[in-house]
Design an enzyme around this catalytic site. Structure first.
Site, PDB file in Angstrom:
ATOM      1  N   ASP A   1      -0.871   4.172   0.832  1.00 31.25           N
ATOM      2  CA  ASP A   1      -1.246   5.125   1.565  1.00 31.25           C
ATOM      3  C   ASP A   1      -0.376   5.081   2.878  1.00 31.25           C
ATOM      4  O   ASP A   1       0.077   4.179   3.440  1.00 31.25           O
ATOM      5  CB  ASP A   1      -2.548   4.907   1.733  1.00 31.25           C
TER       6      ASP A   1
ATOM      7  N   HIS B   1       0.736  -1.154  -0.068  1.00 30.84           N
ATOM      8  CA  HIS B   1      -0.024  -0.089  -0.048  1.00 30.84           C
ATOM      9  C   HIS B   1       0.847   1.138   0.100  1.00 30.84           C
ATOM     10  O   HIS B   1       1.852   1.217   0.603  1.00 30.84           O
ATOM     11  CB  HIS B   1      -1.028   0.023   1.281  1.00 30.84           C
TER      12      HIS B   1
ATOM     13  N   HIS C   1       4.390   4.562  12.073  1.00 33.44           N
ATOM     14  CA  HIS C   1       3.241   5.308  12.536  1.00 33.44           C
ATOM     15  C   HIS C   1       3.931   6.387  13.504  1.00 33.44           C
ATOM     16  O   HIS C   1       3.065   6.899  14.340  1.00 33.44           O
ATOM     17  CB  HIS C   1       2.265   4.546  13.274  1.00 33.44           C
TER      18      HIS C   1
ATOM     19  N   GLU D   1      -5.077   0.849   2.502  1.00 31.75           N
ATOM     20  CA  GLU D   1      -4.783  -0.202   3.600  1.00 31.75           C
ATOM     21  C   GLU D   1      -4.914   0.544   4.863  1.00 31.75           C
ATOM     22  O   GLU D   1      -5.462  -0.212   6.074  1.00 31.75           O
ATOM     23  CB  GLU D   1      -3.388  -0.893   3.536  1.00 31.75           C
ATOM     24  N   GLU D   2      -4.576   1.873   4.936  1.00 33.11           N
ATOM     25  CA  GLU D   2      -4.683   2.476   6.416  1.00 33.11           C
ATOM     26  C   GLU D   2      -5.851   2.968   6.832  1.00 33.11           C
ATOM     27  O   GLU D   2      -5.962   3.667   7.765  1.00 33.11           O
ATOM     28  CB  GLU D   2      -3.499   3.649   6.449  1.00 33.11           C
TER      29      GLU D   2
END
Length: 387
Positions: A77, A75, A359, A142-143
């Protein structure tokens, strides 16, 4: 640094410079698509939509027409960077400092995308396209809610005749050092809300009211008092965590009319969402007494699953050991990933970078790790199409 590694580093920094916070792709997939098309990959860009959800950019790229068919998934994103002023460098500058690339998404998971794209392009340049097929399955969701991403992209590819033999997902699987861990499954995730109704009243006259908070506490205790299970050979014990308790009451002299708690359960392959919900409802009934309560569960699209190790897992483990000297453990730990959708189409394992800073403020990945990860993927391609 080899030309292959340099290509991966360059692509990684170009991807990180695109602020692709879900659901905005910000041109990240444009960057990747241009590299793949230049190498001969056929590409499709698809925007999936659904009422009440944001439109999402997706990319499917393929080279070759025959089996075996290996797909790399990931992903583009990323999660929001938070306060950019708290970062050592601008979170979308892809700054190179002290042997690492800094930026939101470099570990999760633009570094791995760059590594497997560079490895695939390098393999095609060396070996051509006569040995099988290589695909890249890239989503921008995905996030986010994961509604308009991988799940629909898999169906898109299948409807056009694609049949995948194996998939490797480039999530950051390693806790501390590259080569420590391969994910061969994931726990499921189920969200729920426990709501208790009472009767509002003045705290000086409790006999005229009914406080829902003690009843909520009693029901919470019933849900968490006994372990759900003891775990299995490949999974940790299932775990229920209370994540919020609220009554919405700002006054000191009012008994509230309602109280509720929210919780998440990470569950192993001993459970389905249905059997887990039934168990928790049974526990609540046994402790309810005269409580007026509701126990509600959200729709679940994250089931526990396990991919038994096979020859493909052995190839990946051998490639990892060759380039890192480590024998990776096989794990099902961590949160959910898009592997939960892919596993319905083909065997899937996960292996990517070190996830220690994903993150977080100052997310980064070592240049050396991206270089070695590219070599691992490259060796995997060579071995996969020769066995």
């Amino acid at each position: 640094m080899s030309d292959l590694a340099a290509s991966a580093i360059d692509l990684c920094r170009a991807l990180v410079r695109r602020p692709s916070v879900t659901p905005d792709d910000a041109g990240a997939q444009d960057v990747l698509e241009a590299r793949l098309k230049a190498a001969g990959f056929a590409t499709d860009r698809i925007v999936f939509s659904e009422s009440g959800t944001p439109d999402i950019q997706n990319l499917y790229a393929r080279i070759g027409t025959s089996a075996p068919h290996l797909v790399f998934a990931g992903h583009t994103d990323v999660v929001p960077p938070g306060n950019a002023a708290s970062w050592r460098f601008d979170p979308f500058s892809a700054e190179l400092s002290e042997g690492a690339i800094y930026g939101r998404g470099v570990a999760d998971m633009k570094g791995a995308i760059a590594a497997f794209a560079a490895a695939a392009i390098g393999f095609v340049q060396r070996s051509g396209t006569g040995k099988g097929s290589i695909s890249l399955l890239i989503t921008g969701d995905e996030e986010g809610p994961a509604i308009n991403g991988t799940k629909k992209l898999l169906r898109f590819a299948q409807e056009r005749g694609a049949r995948f033999d194996h998939c490797i997902l480039g999530e950051p699987t390693n806790p501390d050092a590259l080569g420590e861990m391969i994910k061969i499954g994931r726990r499921g995730s189920l969200n729920g809300t426990l709501r208790v109704k009472g009767r509002q009243g003045h705290v000086a006259y409790p006999q005229r009211a009914k406080n829902p908070i003690p009843q909520l506490v009693r029901l919470i205790e019933a849900l968490i008092a006994a372990p759900l299970d003891a775990g299995t050979a490949h999974f940790d014990a299932s775990n229920l965590e209370i994540v919020s308790v609220d009554v919405g009451n700002l006054a000191f002299n009012i008994i509230p009319a309602e109280a509720h708690a929210r919780f998440n359960i990470r569950f192993n392959d001993l459970w389905t969402p249905e059997t887990l919900a039934a168990e928790l409802r049974k526990r609540a009934r046994a402790a309810a007494e005269d409580a007026d309560y509701e126990l509600r569960f959200e729709p679940c699209n994250a089931l526990a699953f396990l991919m038994p190790p096979d020859g493909f897992t052995d190839l990946l483990r051998a490639a990892i050991e060759k380039h890192t000297g480590r024998k990776p453990s096989l794990s099902t730990s961590g949160g959910t990933s898009d592997a939960r959708f892919i596993r319905a189409y083909c065997p899937v394992v996960e292996f990517g970078l070190v996830g220690a800073t994903m993150h977080m403020i100052d997310e980064h990945a070592a240049v050396k790790d991206i270089e070695v990860l590219t070599a691992i993927y490259s060796t995997l391609l060579e071995d996969y199409f020769s066995f």
